[in-house]
Design a protein around this motif. Structure first.
Motif, mmCIF file in Angstrom:
data_model
loop_
_atom_site.group_PDB
_atom_site.id
_atom_site.type_symbol
_atom_site.label_atom_id
_atom_site.label_comp_id
_atom_site.label_asym_id
_atom_site.label_seq_id
_atom_site.Cartn_x
_atom_site.Cartn_y
_atom_site.Cartn_z
ATOM 1 N N GLY A 14 46.287 44.461 31.890
ATOM 2 C CA GLY A 14 45.725 45.298 32.955
ATOM 3 C C GLY A 14 46.805 45.987 33.767
ATOM 4 N N THR A 15 46.462 46.253 35.003
ATOM 5 C CA THR A 15 47.331 47.007 35.903
ATOM 6 C C THR A 15 48.726 46.394 35.967
ATOM 7 O OG1 THR A 15 45.300 47.381 37.165
ATOM 8 C CG2 THR A 15 47.375 48.016 38.225
ATOM 9 N N SER A 16 48.806 45.103 36.246
ATOM 10 C CA SER A 16 50.104 44.450 36.414
ATOM 11 C C SER A 16 50.712 44.047 35.072
ATOM 12 C CB SER A 16 49.955 43.199 37.282
ATOM 13 O OG SER A 16 49.239 43.487 38.461
ATOM 14 N N ILE A 35 47.831 39.631 25.578
ATOM 15 C CA ILE A 35 46.494 39.250 25.113
ATOM 16 C C ILE A 35 45.477 39.918 26.024
ATOM 17 C CG2 ILE A 35 44.907 37.323 24.767
ATOM 18 C CD1 ILE A 35 47.551 35.596 24.572
ATOM 19 N N GLU A 36 44.610 40.722 25.457
ATOM 20 C CA GLU A 36 43.664 41.474 26.283
ATOM 21 C C GLU A 36 42.248 41.305 25.732
ATOM 22 O OE1 GLU A 36 43.420 43.187 29.232
ATOM 23 O OE2 GLU A 36 41.348 43.448 28.560
ATOM 24 N N ALA A 37 41.338 40.929 26.612
ATOM 25 C CA ALA A 37 39.946 40.714 26.207
ATOM 26 C C ALA A 37 39.261 42.022 25.820
ATOM 27 C CB ALA A 37 39.178 40.027 27.348
ATOM 28 N N GLY A 88 43.075 47.503 32.264
ATOM 29 C CA GLY A 88 42.413 46.677 33.270
ATOM 30 C C GLY A 88 41.636 47.477 34.297
ATOM 31 N N THR A 89 41.658 47.001 35.518
ATOM 32 C CA THR A 89 40.841 47.606 36.572
ATOM 33 C C THR A 89 41.326 49.006 36.933
ATOM 34 O OG1 THR A 89 40.321 45.385 37.357
ATOM 35 C CG2 THR A 89 39.862 47.178 38.867
ATOM 36 N N SER A 90 42.564 49.336 36.607
ATOM 37 C CA SER A 90 43.027 50.702 36.888
ATOM 38 C C SER A 90 42.228 51.737 36.103
ATOM 39 C CB SER A 90 44.524 50.849 36.572
ATOM 40 O OG SER A 90 44.757 50.856 35.184
ATOM 41 N N LEU A 548 45.019 48.754 46.400
ATOM 42 C CA LEU A 548 45.929 47.729 45.881
ATOM 43 C C LEU A 548 46.896 48.176 44.796
ATOM 44 C CD1 LEU A 548 43.499 44.669 45.769
ATOM 45 C CD2 LEU A 548 45.169 45.251 47.524
ATOM 46 N N THR A 549 46.502 49.133 43.944
ATOM 47 C CA THR A 549 47.308 49.316 42.728
ATOM 48 C C THR A 549 48.758 49.696 43.008
ATOM 49 O OG1 THR A 549 46.555 51.586 42.460
ATOM 50 C CG2 THR A 549 45.425 49.910 41.143
ATOM 51 N N SER A 550 48.998 50.603 43.948
ATOM 52 C CA SER A 550 50.378 51.040 44.185
ATOM 53 C C SER A 550 51.270 49.829 44.449
ATOM 54 C CB SER A 550 50.434 52.013 45.362
ATOM 55 O OG SER A 550 49.820 51.427 46.486
HETATM 56 P P1 FAD Z 1 43.468 43.926 36.275
HETATM 57 O O1 FAD Z 1 43.922 45.334 36.284
HETATM 58 O O2 FAD Z 1 42.026 43.681 36.497
HETATM 59 O O3 FAD Z 1 43.923 43.316 34.877
HETATM 60 C C1 FAD Z 1 43.439 42.108 34.368
HETATM 61 C C2 FAD Z 1 43.276 42.248 32.858
HETATM 62 O O4 FAD Z 1 43.122 40.966 32.290
HETATM 63 C C3 FAD Z 1 42.063 43.051 32.457
HETATM 64 O O5 FAD Z 1 42.428 44.025 31.514
HETATM 65 C C4 FAD Z 1 41.130 42.008 31.849
HETATM 66 O O6 FAD Z 1 40.275 42.505 30.846
HETATM 67 C C5 FAD Z 1 42.102 40.999 31.319
HETATM 68 N N1 FAD Z 1 41.573 39.639 31.212
HETATM 69 C C6 FAD Z 1 40.918 38.924 32.158
HETATM 70 N N2 FAD Z 1 40.640 37.695 31.714
HETATM 71 C C7 FAD Z 1 41.145 37.619 30.462
HETATM 72 C C8 FAD Z 1 41.186 36.582 29.475
HETATM 73 N N3 FAD Z 1 40.669 35.369 29.721
HETATM 74 N N4 FAD Z 1 41.757 36.852 28.275
HETATM 75 C C9 FAD Z 1 42.303 38.068 28.033
HETATM 76 N N5 FAD Z 1 42.298 39.071 28.927
HETATM 77 C C10 FAD Z 1 41.727 38.842 30.132
HETATM 78 N N6 FAD Z 1 42.871 50.250 43.833
HETATM 79 C C11 FAD Z 1 43.536 51.371 44.166
HETATM 80 O O7 FAD Z 1 44.762 51.348 44.307
HETATM 81 N N7 FAD Z 1 42.884 52.554 44.393
HETATM 82 C C12 FAD Z 1 41.525 52.660 44.249
HETATM 83 O O8 FAD Z 1 40.968 53.733 44.466
HETATM 84 C C13 FAD Z 1 40.816 51.504 43.852
HETATM 85 N N8 FAD Z 1 39.476 51.558 43.644
HETATM 86 C C14 FAD Z 1 38.851 50.507 43.039
HETATM 87 C C15 FAD Z 1 37.540 50.660 42.594
HETATM 88 C C16 FAD Z 1 36.915 49.641 41.882
HETATM 89 C C17 FAD Z 1 35.502 49.825 41.388
HETATM 90 C C18 FAD Z 1 37.613 48.435 41.624
HETATM 91 C C19 FAD Z 1 36.963 47.329 40.849
HETATM 92 C C20 FAD Z 1 38.902 48.257 42.095
HETATM 93 C C21 FAD Z 1 39.540 49.289 42.793
HETATM 94 N N9 FAD Z 1 40.867 49.185 43.214
HETATM 95 C C22 FAD Z 1 41.530 50.299 43.638
HETATM 96 C C23 FAD Z 1 41.587 47.910 43.086
HETATM 97 C C24 FAD Z 1 42.562 47.867 41.922
HETATM 98 O O9 FAD Z 1 42.152 48.700 40.874
HETATM 99 C C25 FAD Z 1 42.736 46.426 41.429
HETATM 100 O O10 FAD Z 1 43.064 45.614 42.529
HETATM 101 C C26 FAD Z 1 43.850 46.301 40.403
HETATM 102 O O11 FAD Z 1 43.671 47.216 39.350
HETATM 103 C C27 FAD Z 1 43.931 44.881 39.869
HETATM 104 O O12 FAD Z 1 45.045 44.758 39.018
HETATM 105 P P2 FAD Z 1 45.433 43.359 38.360
HETATM 106 O O13 FAD Z 1 46.676 43.583 37.611
HETATM 107 O O14 FAD Z 1 45.399 42.299 39.390
HETATM 108 O O15 FAD Z 1 44.239 43.024 37.351
#
Ligand code: FAD
Length: 570
Positions: A14-16, A35-37, A88-90, A548-550
């Motif tokens: 995902g994002t990170s 590993i990505e679901a 991911g969530t990005s 959060l993403t930045s």
């Molecule tokens: P994620 O990017 O969620 O990555 C986690 C990854 O792990 C995913 O790809 C997932 O599929 C994978 N995964 C999970 N469990 C497993 C498993 N058991 N096995 C294998 N893979 C798995 N932030 C901003 O900066 N600007 C915005 O405008 C903004 N708007 C948003 C709008 C919405 C609808 C949402 C939901 C969030 C928004 N955010 C925004 C927040 C931001 O996008 C998230 O906080 C950020 O992307 C999270 O990053 P992460 O790396 O923590 O996790």
């Protein structure tokens, strides 16, 4: 066939996770598996369309986690969205690119995370960024910036959409807000966030496509022979070696796919980047957490740490809307980030002292809710830190987004630093079962009051010229439901019945000293382990005033350097 083995196994592309995968695999002698679901969404129009925010919701790339019944909000559940895809969530988010107030990052170091402060993180925000300097037309529509705040050679495209909303709106909103003491802020990305701003987005302007972590950090690098992404594959838990003494040593990750269940081996480290609603769950399933919880599901305790899954913090989002007089087109990125002073004016010191006198009760309630998993004194000092940020350091108190769409003028908003704390824990040893997610929205009446106060401030904004000339009747909540001069309790009822998650969950595997409730140290290494890290929104110890993403990109960039530096051979 020999079992799959890599130096680093990253759970979650995902994002990170993709930042870390990219930076580690820059070294050709390091092998990295992700590993990505989910799967590729490179050609998914619900992901790529610039105006398509929301299209992916409830589709197969949205985890759409359900919360527990929300006790303080009429018992109803909420949906917490998260992307299930490479990126991911990005890939499903709102694209807003705003960082944090400098002092909020400085408190990371103040609470004991050596080396984490605004000055050390700022270069990493820039390192991740490929800033697209606005065109004269975009400047005309409100795009504004200081070039010293931005990086131009990073992977992540940041800028403004080609089709920006009618330029007449910027001075109208600005003049209105100035009368309410909210100043104009040219660029909120240098650590000073208060004011009205037309902030940039994560967007590829030339291609007119939404930017995401995969487009920035993975697709251009997919040919690296030492970087392997394993999609449609679900990580169940960490696998440990047999040692009974000393820090736990991870040897790999158990995964399940259509090919069945197998182990992907890691010779150096396992890195959890599955997001703040999954990484703490994987820790628990792997035996790291609160023994009371693990033993209930017959999971052998590898590391006793009751802080795992605690400290869940999210924000709540509501929207007011008005009938518009004009037909606006284009993509809006207008936001006001008022301070508490600007919202409360001469009531500020009353509000501040009333909250201050409640903090001890809040801390007790959070500790009780966790069944003693978190210490009251630790919660109290975290809440005090937060109070100081709001009332002494004048960080933004709320974000108010202005979204003019055809014939409607919508304003979504959230208070930025609620005091409520929840948690997330497994409900089963079966990794496919969703965990119990409880953000405890509005656990403290003050959080509901704040959200209602911001709503009233927004009504005042729309009643103030020149913005008042641009809109007609209020659709939401509307004067039937919430009349002029409605009491605070009427406003609170509306907030409570119409709110949603703001999708900013953080803190579930906090970077903190262990005795203060931390799960990872300042190297993002999980306490009690030799070679497991968490790098995602879970480690952010306090909610942020930016989206959060930045900050997550910057944290992952810095973490990647910490990892590389810890292996001197590299
Ligand atoms: P994620 O990017 O969620 O990555 C986690 C990854 O792990 C995913 O790809 C997932 O599929 C994978 N995964 C999970 N469990 C497993 C498993 N058991 N096995 C294998 N893979 C798995 N932030 C901003 O900066 N600007 C915005 O405008 C903004 N708007 C948003 C709008 C919405 C609808 C949402 C939901 C969030 C928004 N955010 C925004 C927040 C931001 O996008 C998230 O906080 C950020 O992307 C999270 O990053 P992460 O790396 O923590 O996790």
């Amino acid at each position: 066939e020999a079992p799959a083995r890599y130096d680093f196994v990253i759970v979650g592309g995902g994002t990170s996770g993709l930042v870390v995968a990219n930076r580690l695999s820059e070294k050709p002698d390091i092998t990295v598996a992700v590993i990505e679901a989910g799967d590729s969404v490179f050609n998914n129009p619900n992901v790529t369309t610039v105006t398509g925010y929301g299209l992916a919701f409830d589709s197969d790339i949205d985890w759409a986690y359900k919360t527990e019944d929300q006790t303080y909000a009429d018992g109803k559940k909420q949906t917490m969205r998260a992307g299930k895809a490479i990126g991911g969530t990005s890939t499903i988010n709102g694209m807003s690119y705003t960082r944090a107030q400098d002092v909020q990052i400085d408190v990371w170091e103040a609470v004991g995370n050596k080396g984490w402060n605004w000055n050390t993180l700022f270069p990493y925000y820039k390192k991740s960024e490929h800033f697209q300097v606005p065109t004269p037309d975009q400047v005309d529509h409100g795009a504004d910036y200081y070039s010293s705040y931005h990086g131009t050679s990073g992977p992540l495209k940041v800028g403004w959409p080609y089709f920006m909303t009618n330029s007449s709106l910027v001075p109208a909103i600005d003049q209105t807000l100035r009368q309410l003491d909210v100043p104009y802020n040219r660029d909120v990305n240098g650590g000073q966030m208060v004011g009205f701003t037309v902030h940039p987005d994560t967007i590829d302007r030339e291609a007119n496509i939404r930017e995401d972590a995969a487009r920035a950090y993975y697709w251009p690098y997919q040919a690296r022979p030492n970087l392997k992404i394993i999609t449609n594959t679900y990580a169940n838990k960490i696998i440990w070696d047999d040692s009974k003494h000393g820090d736990a040593v991870a040897t790999g990750v158990e995964v399940t796919s259509v090919n069945g269940t197998e182990t992907i081996y890691a010779s150096k480290e396992v890195i959890l980047s599955a997001g703040s609603l999954k990484s703490p769950v994987i820790l628990e399933l792997s035996g790291i957490g609160n023994p009371d919880i693990l033993e209930k599901y017959d999971i052998p305790v590898k590391v006793n740490n009751t802080a795992v899954g605690e400290n869940l913090q999210d924000e709540t989002n509501n929207g007011l809307s008005y009938q518009g007089r004009e037909f606006y087109i284009g993509t809006a990125t207008f936001s006001a980030l008022p301070s508490a002073q600007q919202i409360y004016g001469d009531k500020l010191s009353d509000v501040a002292s009333s909250i201050n006198s409640s903090l001890a009760d809040y801390a007790k309630a959070v500790a009780n809710f966790s069944n003693g998993a978190v210490k009251e004194e630790n919660v109290l000092s975290a809440l005090q830190t937060q109070w100081d940020l709001i009332f002494k350091s004048d960080v933004p108190f709320a974000e108010i987004v202005f979204v003019p769409i055809p014939k409607t003028f919508l304003s979504e908003f959230w208070t930025l630093l609620p005091f409520s704390r929840g948690n997330i824990h497994i409900k089963s040893a079966d990794p496919t079962r969703q965990a119990s997610i409880n953000p405890n929205y509005f656990m403290f009446g003050q959080d509901l009051t704040s959200q209602a106060d911001v709503a009233q401030f927004i009504r005042k904004i729309f009643h103030t010229a020149p913005l008042s000339d641009v809109v007609m009747d209020e659709n939401d909540p509307g004067l039937d439901l919430v009349p002029e001069n409605a009491t605070e309790s009427v406003w609170k009822d509306w907030v409570k019945t119409s709110y949603r998650s703001n999708f900013h969950p953080v803190g579930t595997a906090s970077m903190m000293p262990r005795d203060k409730g931390g799960v990872v140290n300042a190297q993002l290494k999980v306490y009690g382990t030799k070679n497991v890290r968490v790098i995602d929104a879970s480690v952010v110890p306090f909610q942020l005033c930016g989206h959060l993403t930045s900050t997550l990109y910057a944290v992952a960039e810095r973490a990647s350097d910490l990892i590389k530096n810890s292996y001197t051979a590299y």
